[in-house]
Write a protein that holds these residues in place. Sequence first.
Motif, mmCIF file in Angstrom:
data_model
loop_
_atom_site.group_PDB
_atom_site.id
_atom_site.type_symbol
_atom_site.label_atom_id
_atom_site.label_comp_id
_atom_site.label_asym_id
_atom_site.label_seq_id
_atom_site.Cartn_x
_atom_site.Cartn_y
_atom_site.Cartn_z
ATOM 1 N N ARG A 10 63.798 62.152 42.800
ATOM 2 C CA ARG A 10 65.171 62.480 42.411
ATOM 3 C C ARG A 10 65.372 63.986 42.308
ATOM 4 O O ARG A 10 66.409 64.514 42.717
ATOM 5 C CB ARG A 10 65.513 61.817 41.073
ATOM 6 N N THR A 19 67.902 66.151 44.575
ATOM 7 C CA THR A 19 68.970 66.907 43.913
ATOM 8 C C THR A 19 69.010 68.348 44.396
ATOM 9 O O THR A 19 70.078 68.904 44.697
ATOM 10 C CB THR A 19 68.785 66.859 42.394
ATOM 11 N N PHE A 53 77.977 55.345 27.631
ATOM 12 C CA PHE A 53 77.372 55.750 28.902
ATOM 13 C C PHE A 53 77.792 57.181 29.230
ATOM 14 O O PHE A 53 78.970 57.464 29.453
ATOM 15 C CB PHE A 53 77.809 54.797 30.013
ATOM 16 N N LYS A 54 76.820 58.068 29.264
ATOM 17 C CA LYS A 54 77.103 59.461 29.595
ATOM 18 C C LYS A 54 77.389 59.628 31.077
ATOM 19 O O LYS A 54 78.250 60.404 31.474
ATOM 20 C CB LYS A 54 75.914 60.344 29.197
ATOM 21 N N HIS A 55 76.647 58.881 31.881
ATOM 22 C CA HIS A 55 76.817 58.963 33.333
ATOM 23 C C HIS A 55 77.747 57.849 33.785
ATOM 24 O O HIS A 55 77.525 56.676 33.477
ATOM 25 C CB HIS A 55 75.460 58.841 34.023
ATOM 26 N N ARG A 56 78.827 58.199 34.463
ATOM 27 C CA ARG A 56 79.841 57.258 34.949
ATOM 28 C C ARG A 56 80.529 56.511 33.803
ATOM 29 O O ARG A 56 80.997 55.382 33.970
ATOM 30 C CB ARG A 56 79.236 56.239 35.913
ATOM 31 N N ASP A 66 71.882 52.875 29.073
ATOM 32 C CA ASP A 66 71.939 53.611 27.809
ATOM 33 C C ASP A 66 71.021 52.919 26.808
ATOM 34 O O ASP A 66 70.797 51.694 26.876
ATOM 35 C CB ASP A 66 73.372 53.660 27.266
ATOM 36 N N VAL A 88 74.192 51.894 35.537
ATOM 37 C CA VAL A 88 74.022 52.936 34.518
ATOM 38 C C VAL A 88 73.291 52.306 33.336
ATOM 39 O O VAL A 88 73.364 51.095 33.113
ATOM 40 C CB VAL A 88 75.371 53.534 34.088
ATOM 41 N N GLU A 125 77.596 60.656 46.050
ATOM 42 C CA GLU A 125 78.223 61.261 44.872
ATOM 43 C C GLU A 125 78.589 62.718 45.104
ATOM 44 O O GLU A 125 79.456 63.251 44.417
ATOM 45 C CB GLU A 125 77.275 61.145 43.664
#
Length: 546
Positions: free
Chosen positions: A355, A359, A257-260, A27, A25, A417
């Motif tokens: 990506r 998605t 960290f916004k993600h995870r 940031d 991840v 995920e």
Amino acid sequence: MADPAQQLRAIAPSFVAVGPAGVAVRDRLKCLTAQDEEVLRLVGEHQGALASRDLKRRCADGPDHSTDTWAARKRELTKESSSRIAGAITKASHDQWALARRCQVAHIQDLAAGIGTLRHRLSLPIGEKGSKRAAGGYRSRKEWFTKSRRLATLEARHEAALADWQAGRVRVVRGGKRLANTRHNLAEAQLTEEWWRARWDAERWFIAADGESGKLFGNETIRVIPDGEISIKLPAPLAHLANARHGRYVLASTVAFKHRGQEWADRIEANRAVAYRIHLDVERGRWYLTASWQRPVVQTIPLTAARSSGMVGVDTNADHFAAYRLDPHGNPIGEPHRFPYDLSGSADHRDAQIRHAITRLLHWTKSAGVKAIAIEDLDFTAEKTREKHGRRKRFRQLISGIPTGRLKARLVSMAAEHGLSIVAVDPAYTSRWGGQHWQKPLVTPRRKMSRHDAAGIAIGRRALGHPIRRRTAPPPPDQSDRVGHRTAQAGPGTQRRDGNRPPATDRLHGKPTPSGKRTRGPSASKTVRDAPSTHQWVQDSLLHTG
């Protein structure tokens, strides 16, 4: 005896791909002061110089490397940094040398494949036609002469590469070979020397630290506490720049960290290992912190479980994914779906396009209630050379443009995920047989089927364990199923799989019509026939299981 050139190769069995083993991840470091950026630059330059020197020594050791030489290099680096920084630098040098060796072997194999193709075609008479398995002779004497010159060039390159491999020599450039070559073509790249120098220096900096389980917050060199505060253990020559105890420098910026973020917080609270890397994006003028950690190997679900809810077959192309949903019996459901992407432009743009397409594919798969995605196990390593495809430059560009390696990594990690499994299948004959058996039968006035859509069905059926063709031929004696089952994919427990087809009147013989009235007069005697019956077994366009 069958012609060897016409024989089909064996189809490899399908398998469930292993999930990702690591997480990363990132940031942005915002609100850094001028002093913070200066300290980061000094640390990066100092440790980058140490990393360059250590990599040079590692390449000089070659295959003669041992634990003693590794320990000696680490002791020398410890004097100018710290024990943990020295360990991270030596490990990075080993990983880079090993990667260079693997690339060297792949390069030797590519050269050998090209040499073999050239020798074969040069040995044939000029103008001789080739087959599906092997190319023919060259079309003119001029082309034959040109290819003989290229054969000599490839043989020289192969001999030099093989000598390097045997001697343990590798060519490694810290900062990247492409960026190094750009220095000699600044005008064509429309760059200035100052901008190139800034990017070159930033790529060669080394501000990274491996994690340690059991240590405070999982890392002693670059420490990030739960509230986002970042502190760096400075190397010995830069210890006078510390603004905290024990030779540490605390940055004014914090990360979140916004993600995870929750997963990362759980790890550092438990003092589990987390590796960090700080780098500068010269084009944007921004600093970033990347956190990464390993995951335990996740046991993949059995192939039978992945097939239980059907499958989504995906055909990979140079500009889109062609997907089709299939039920557990191999019947296509609904309409074909296409997920386009554009692989032109910069590397970041191409990566974002991949990506985004993946998605959309994953969201549609989850909404369909399917647990697995079937995709071809593509590998064009031996297919991209011009020696194999000759003048077909457009075809070489096509297969080179398909993002096989990046797609595999992205699809597996992103599917994990979403709780989806990836089933890899052998790509042999999927496009050809899909177009032969599925493209025309599925075309309707409102549905346009392409060869890629039909290939998606073929891929899904192969992942489900069914043959690609829609139905098998009827049994030899008659239209009943006393000799063998007419369907190719219906299991033993499927209801009505052995039943005959209903007659054209949509009712069984001997049963009255819904109105109770006869619709025809008495039939003639069965002992005499004026002419033989012309009734034939007609195959339905699609197979449906009851």
